[in-house]
Write an enzyme that holds these catalytic residues in place. Sequence first.
Site, short mmCIF file in Angstrom:
data_model
loop_
_atom_site.label_atom_id
_atom_site.label_comp_id
_atom_site.label_asym_id
_atom_site.label_seq_id
_atom_site.Cartn_x
_atom_site.Cartn_y
_atom_site.Cartn_z
N LEU A 115 0.83 -1.20 0.00
CA LEU A 115 0.00 0.00 0.00
C LEU A 115 0.87 1.25 0.00
O LEU A 115 0.60 2.22 -0.74
CB LEU A 115 -0.94 0.00 1.21
CG LEU A 115 -2.23 -0.80 1.05
CD1 LEU A 115 -2.91 -0.99 2.39
CD2 LEU A 115 -3.18 -0.09 0.08
N VAL A 146 2.38 1.57 -3.58
CA VAL A 146 1.45 2.05 -4.60
C VAL A 146 1.06 3.51 -4.34
O VAL A 146 0.97 4.32 -5.27
CB VAL A 146 0.21 1.15 -4.67
CG1 VAL A 146 -0.87 1.77 -5.56
CG2 VAL A 146 0.59 -0.23 -5.20
N GLU A 147 0.83 3.85 -3.09
CA GLU A 147 0.36 5.20 -2.77
C GLU A 147 1.43 6.26 -3.02
O GLU A 147 1.16 7.27 -3.68
CB GLU A 147 -0.09 5.27 -1.30
CG GLU A 147 -1.43 4.60 -1.03
CD GLU A 147 -2.60 5.34 -1.68
OE1 GLU A 147 -2.45 6.53 -2.02
OE2 GLU A 147 -3.65 4.73 -1.86
N THR A 148 2.64 6.05 -2.48
CA THR A 148 3.63 7.14 -2.51
C THR A 148 5.06 6.67 -2.76
O THR A 148 6.00 7.39 -2.44
CB THR A 148 3.61 7.92 -1.18
OG1 THR A 148 3.94 7.02 -0.10
CG2 THR A 148 2.26 8.55 -0.92
N TYR A 195 -6.65 -0.87 -8.73
CA TYR A 195 -5.80 -0.49 -7.60
C TYR A 195 -5.60 -1.69 -6.66
O TYR A 195 -4.46 -2.03 -6.29
CB TYR A 195 -6.44 0.67 -6.84
CG TYR A 195 -5.74 1.05 -5.55
CD1 TYR A 195 -4.76 2.05 -5.56
CD2 TYR A 195 -6.07 0.45 -4.34
CE1 TYR A 195 -4.12 2.41 -4.38
CE2 TYR A 195 -5.42 0.81 -3.17
CZ TYR A 195 -4.46 1.78 -3.20
OH TYR A 195 -3.83 2.14 -2.03
#
Length: 323
Positions: free
Chosen positions: A114, A117-119, A306
């Site tokens: 997570l 993928v996010e940052t 996602y």
Amino acid sequence: MGNQVEAQSAAESVKTVPYIELPEVRQFIDDMEAEHRYDRVLLTQMFSKTYKREQVITKSDNQPEVLVPYHKYRANFIDPYRVKQGVLFAKKNRAWLDKAEHDYGVDWPIIVALLGVETAYGKVTGNRDVFTSLTTLSFDYPRRGHYFKSELEAYLLLARNQGWRVGETKGSYSGALGMVQFMPSNHMKLAVDYDQNGRVDLWASEADAIGSIANYLRHHGWQYQQPAALTARVDQPEAVKELVNKGRAPIHSMNEWSAKGVWATTDYNAGKAGLIGLRESETEVDYWLAYDNFFTIMDYNPSRRYAMSVLELANRIAQHEGD
């Protein structure tokens, strides 16, 4: 670099009228003062110098999670570099990840993926002024204006509680915060001071980010060491096309799926599952049986592309973790 960002932000803002001129904004100020005793002078000053940021609207209407087919979308996240960086992040934070597994019952590869993928593990947290983004989406994006107005309210309360200067918090174009990209309401409810240094810091503290993601997933029902999705064989795609990508929860037992010609290609979980179909090429669709954990990831971002990218990245990181 700072001047470039300021120039870019200025160019993105449409100089029509400041938001303070809108009656609904003045009503929002009245409500914040009445309900939360918020500083009316501060809000008046902020809305007097804040203008619509057009790019926020454009990006909200053109999200890759909606428009880009899976085989192109996943390429943004499933690459050797991001896998390698995830493995390094996991090794560096092994103690915190083990603690989060124990405390929250959330599998560590999902937490790392997570963040990846996010940052990109905290490297890309956004450089847009959150107040302007949320104001634009609250008052110039009718489709989701009510939601973003509640997030603007949460941001203002969060800024007051955390001692942030309103207008100086940087985040994504939609107002998401820190390396975990929590919206302000989730920051208020679910962010944790995991390193126990007296403050929550989702930008600089990897421990706080790990604990906060674990807390979020547990809050939304994550089931420890249970499958999220298994590859499936679909005998007659046309016969089940109305059931593909339907809803946000498992819909049929395995017996019911098998009666429809849908089969797990590996050992399966006996619980209910949904059926996910994503385009693996211009001409090919791959299918998965999706369990509760898959839909818990969708609570983080309501996109099947996602969720599947998170799962694939988590699997790759776990496989290479011992390298």
